[in-house]
Structures are given as structure tokens and as C-alpha cells.
Design a protein around this motif. Structure first.
Motif, mmCIF file in Angstrom:
data_model
loop_
_atom_site.group_PDB
_atom_site.id
_atom_site.type_symbol
_atom_site.label_atom_id
_atom_site.label_comp_id
_atom_site.label_asym_id
_atom_site.label_seq_id
_atom_site.Cartn_x
_atom_site.Cartn_y
_atom_site.Cartn_z
ATOM 1 N N TYR A 43 -15.935 67.563 104.953
ATOM 2 C CA TYR A 43 -16.238 67.316 103.541
ATOM 3 C C TYR A 43 -17.334 66.260 103.395
ATOM 4 N N LEU A 44 -17.364 65.290 104.282
ATOM 5 C CA LEU A 44 -18.441 64.305 104.270
ATOM 6 C C LEU A 44 -19.787 64.962 104.572
ATOM 7 N N PHE A 45 -19.778 65.924 105.489
ATOM 8 C CA PHE A 45 -20.995 66.670 105.814
ATOM 9 C C PHE A 45 -21.495 67.435 104.593
ATOM 10 N N PHE A 46 -20.583 68.089 103.856
ATOM 11 C CA PHE A 46 -20.987 68.801 102.642
ATOM 12 C C PHE A 46 -21.473 67.834 101.565
ATOM 13 N N LEU A 47 -20.902 66.657 101.518
ATOM 14 C CA LEU A 47 -21.370 65.645 100.579
ATOM 15 C C LEU A 47 -22.792 65.209 100.920
ATOM 16 N N LEU A 48 -23.077 65.051 102.197
ATOM 17 C CA LEU A 48 -24.442 64.721 102.628
ATOM 18 C C LEU A 48 -25.423 65.830 102.278
ATOM 19 N N ILE A 49 -25.010 67.084 102.466
ATOM 20 C CA ILE A 49 -25.875 68.213 102.102
ATOM 21 C C ILE A 49 -26.169 68.188 100.610
ATOM 22 N N SER A 50 -25.146 67.956 99.789
ATOM 23 C CA SER A 50 -25.371 67.941 98.343
ATOM 24 C C SER A 50 -26.271 66.786 97.924
ATOM 25 N N LEU A 51 -26.122 65.629 98.556
ATOM 26 C CA LEU A 51 -27.010 64.506 98.241
ATOM 27 C C LEU A 51 -28.446 64.792 98.659
ATOM 28 N N THR A 52 -28.624 65.489 99.771
ATOM 29 C CA THR A 52 -29.968 65.877 100.206
ATOM 30 C C THR A 52 -30.599 66.854 99.221
ATOM 31 N N VAL A 53 -29.822 67.835 98.779
ATOM 32 C CA VAL A 53 -30.344 68.790 97.799
ATOM 33 C C VAL A 53 -30.665 68.089 96.484
ATOM 34 N N LEU A 54 -29.833 67.145 96.081
ATOM 35 C CA LEU A 54 -30.125 66.378 94.864
ATOM 36 C C LEU A 54 -31.434 65.601 94.989
ATOM 37 N N ALA A 55 -31.647 64.980 96.154
ATOM 38 C CA ALA A 55 -32.874 64.206 96.353
ATOM 39 C C ALA A 55 -34.110 65.099 96.361
ATOM 40 N N VAL A 87 -20.922 84.144 79.797
ATOM 41 C CA VAL A 87 -20.965 82.704 79.542
ATOM 42 C C VAL A 87 -22.058 82.040 80.369
ATOM 43 N N ILE A 88 -22.163 82.418 81.634
ATOM 44 C CA ILE A 88 -23.203 81.855 82.502
ATOM 45 C C ILE A 88 -24.592 82.220 81.987
ATOM 46 N N PHE A 89 -24.775 83.480 81.570
ATOM 47 C CA PHE A 89 -26.062 83.896 81.016
ATOM 48 C C PHE A 89 -26.387 83.099 79.756
ATOM 49 N N PHE A 90 -25.413 82.948 78.866
ATOM 50 C CA PHE A 90 -25.630 82.190 77.638
ATOM 51 C C PHE A 90 -25.966 80.732 77.943
ATOM 52 N N LEU A 91 -25.242 80.145 78.900
ATOM 53 C CA LEU A 91 -25.458 78.743 79.240
ATOM 54 C C LEU A 91 -26.869 78.509 79.772
ATOM 55 N N PHE A 92 -27.295 79.323 80.725
ATOM 56 C CA PHE A 92 -28.588 79.069 81.359
ATOM 57 C C PHE A 92 -29.768 79.650 80.585
ATOM 58 N N HIS A 93 -29.613 80.821 80.022
ATOM 59 C CA HIS A 93 -30.760 81.457 79.374
ATOM 60 C C HIS A 93 -30.955 80.967 77.942
ATOM 61 N N PHE A 115 -31.056 73.971 87.589
ATOM 62 C CA PHE A 115 -30.048 74.734 88.317
ATOM 63 C C PHE A 115 -29.731 74.122 89.687
ATOM 64 N N PRO A 116 -30.732 73.754 90.509
ATOM 65 C CA PRO A 116 -30.379 73.098 91.774
ATOM 66 C C PRO A 116 -29.625 71.789 91.581
ATOM 67 N N LEU A 117 -29.969 71.025 90.551
ATOM 68 C CA LEU A 117 -29.239 69.787 90.280
ATOM 69 C C LEU A 117 -27.794 70.064 89.883
ATOM 70 N N LEU A 118 -27.587 71.102 89.088
ATOM 71 C CA LEU A 118 -26.234 71.456 88.670
ATOM 72 C C LEU A 118 -25.389 71.908 89.856
ATOM 73 N N VAL A 119 -25.937 72.772 90.699
ATOM 74 C CA VAL A 119 -25.195 73.277 91.855
ATOM 75 C C VAL A 119 -24.920 72.147 92.848
ATOM 76 N N ALA A 120 -25.920 71.338 93.132
ATOM 77 C CA ALA A 120 -25.733 70.233 94.072
ATOM 78 C C ALA A 120 -24.763 69.196 93.513
ATOM 79 N N GLY A 121 -24.811 68.961 92.217
ATOM 80 C CA GLY A 121 -23.869 68.025 91.606
ATOM 81 C C GLY A 121 -22.432 68.525 91.693
ATOM 82 N N CYS A 122 -22.223 69.815 91.426
ATOM 83 C CA CYS A 122 -20.871 70.389 91.543
ATOM 84 C C CYS A 122 -20.390 70.346 92.991
ATOM 85 N N LEU A 123 -21.272 70.655 93.938
ATOM 86 C CA LEU A 123 -20.906 70.585 95.353
ATOM 87 C C LEU A 123 -20.576 69.150 95.747
ATOM 88 N N GLY A 124 -21.346 68.193 95.261
ATOM 89 C CA GLY A 124 -21.110 66.794 95.593
ATOM 90 C C GLY A 124 -19.798 66.280 95.039
#
Length: 135
Positions: A11-23, A124-130, A35-44
Motif C-alpha cells: 500500500y505504501l508503494f501504491f501511495l508513492l505511485i499516486s504521489l508521483t502521478v500527482l506531481a 453520472v460519470i459522463f455528466f460529471l466530466f463532460h 482527470f489524472p489529478l482526480l484518479v491519483a487523488g482517489c488512489l492516494g
């Protein structure tokens, strides 16, 4: 090494991956980084929660069976099928099929709820993002 330490480091490894994607995603131009910030934030957030939970939890080792491997392989094939169907069928149809088949692959017993969820969730996802985020 106890199982909690193995889970904790995964889980620490996945946290590092999400922080890298955020950066990396923070440097994207405006409009391309939501979208990348949202996905990386949820993963983090989920990785941090699971790491804290794994740190305080002791238990037996998690065993993979042939059924679990088969479900994982089927899920990977479904995701690849989603990416293949996305340009041809469109987001709503491809996401509906992916979510419906994923629910059935997981063994969910209530068919009507699964069909309703697989139709409502992509909408819902389409409405949220589009519509709301204009991505």
C-alpha cells in the motif's frame, strides 16, 4: 515478515505511485490535468487508508486460488475490451457493458440492481466530466 508488513509496504508503494502521478499531472496545462489529478487523488487516499489499516491489523496470509486468478484474468480482458469498444461504441455503451460484466464477474446476485447500476453509473460519470467539468 508478517503479512501486515507485506500489505503495508504494498500500500505504501501504491501511495508513492499516486504521489508521483500527482506531481507529474500538476505540470499539465489547464484542462488536461483534472482527470489524472482526480484518479491519483482517489488512489492516494485509498492507499493511505489501507496502509494505516494494514499497519494495525494482524491476520493470516491471503491465499490466491485458481478461481481468483480466473476472475482477475477475465477482468483484465474486460478492461481491454472496454478500450477497444470505446472509439466504436462510445463511452456510455462501452462503460455500461464493462460495469455490467464486471458486476456479474464478481458474482453479484441481484440482476436488476446490477443492470440499473450499470446504466446509471456511466451516465453520472459522463455528466460529471463532460457537463460539469467540461473535460
Amino acid at each position: 515478515m508478517g503479512i501486515w508488513k507485506q500489505d503495508f509496504f504494498i500500500y505504501l508503494f501504491f501511495l508513492l505511485i499516486s504521489l508521483t502521478v500527482l506531481a507529474v499531472a500538476w505540470q499539465y496545462p489547464e484542462g488536461d490535468k483534472e482527470f489524472p489529478l482526480l484518479v491519483a487523488g482517489c488512489l492516494g487516499v485509498s492507499s493511505a487508508f489501507l496502509a494505516v489499516r494494514a499497519f494495525f491489523k494482524e491476520g493470516p496470509a491471503f491465499q490466491f486460488s485458481l478461481v481468483r486468478y480466473r476472475k482477475i484474468i477475465i477482468q483484465v480482458i474486460l478492461i481491454l475490451g472496454f478500450f477497444a469498444a470505446l472509439p466504436r461504441a462510445g463511452f456510455f455503451l462501452a462503460a455500461s457493458l464493462l460495469s455490467l460484466l464486471t458486476i456479474f464477474n464478481g458474482g453479484y446476485a441481484h440482476k436488476l440492481i446490477a443492470v440499473l447500476f450499470s446504466l446509471v453509473f456511466p451516465g453520472v460519470i459522463f455528466f460529471l466530466f463532460h457537463v460539469l467539468l467540461e473535460v
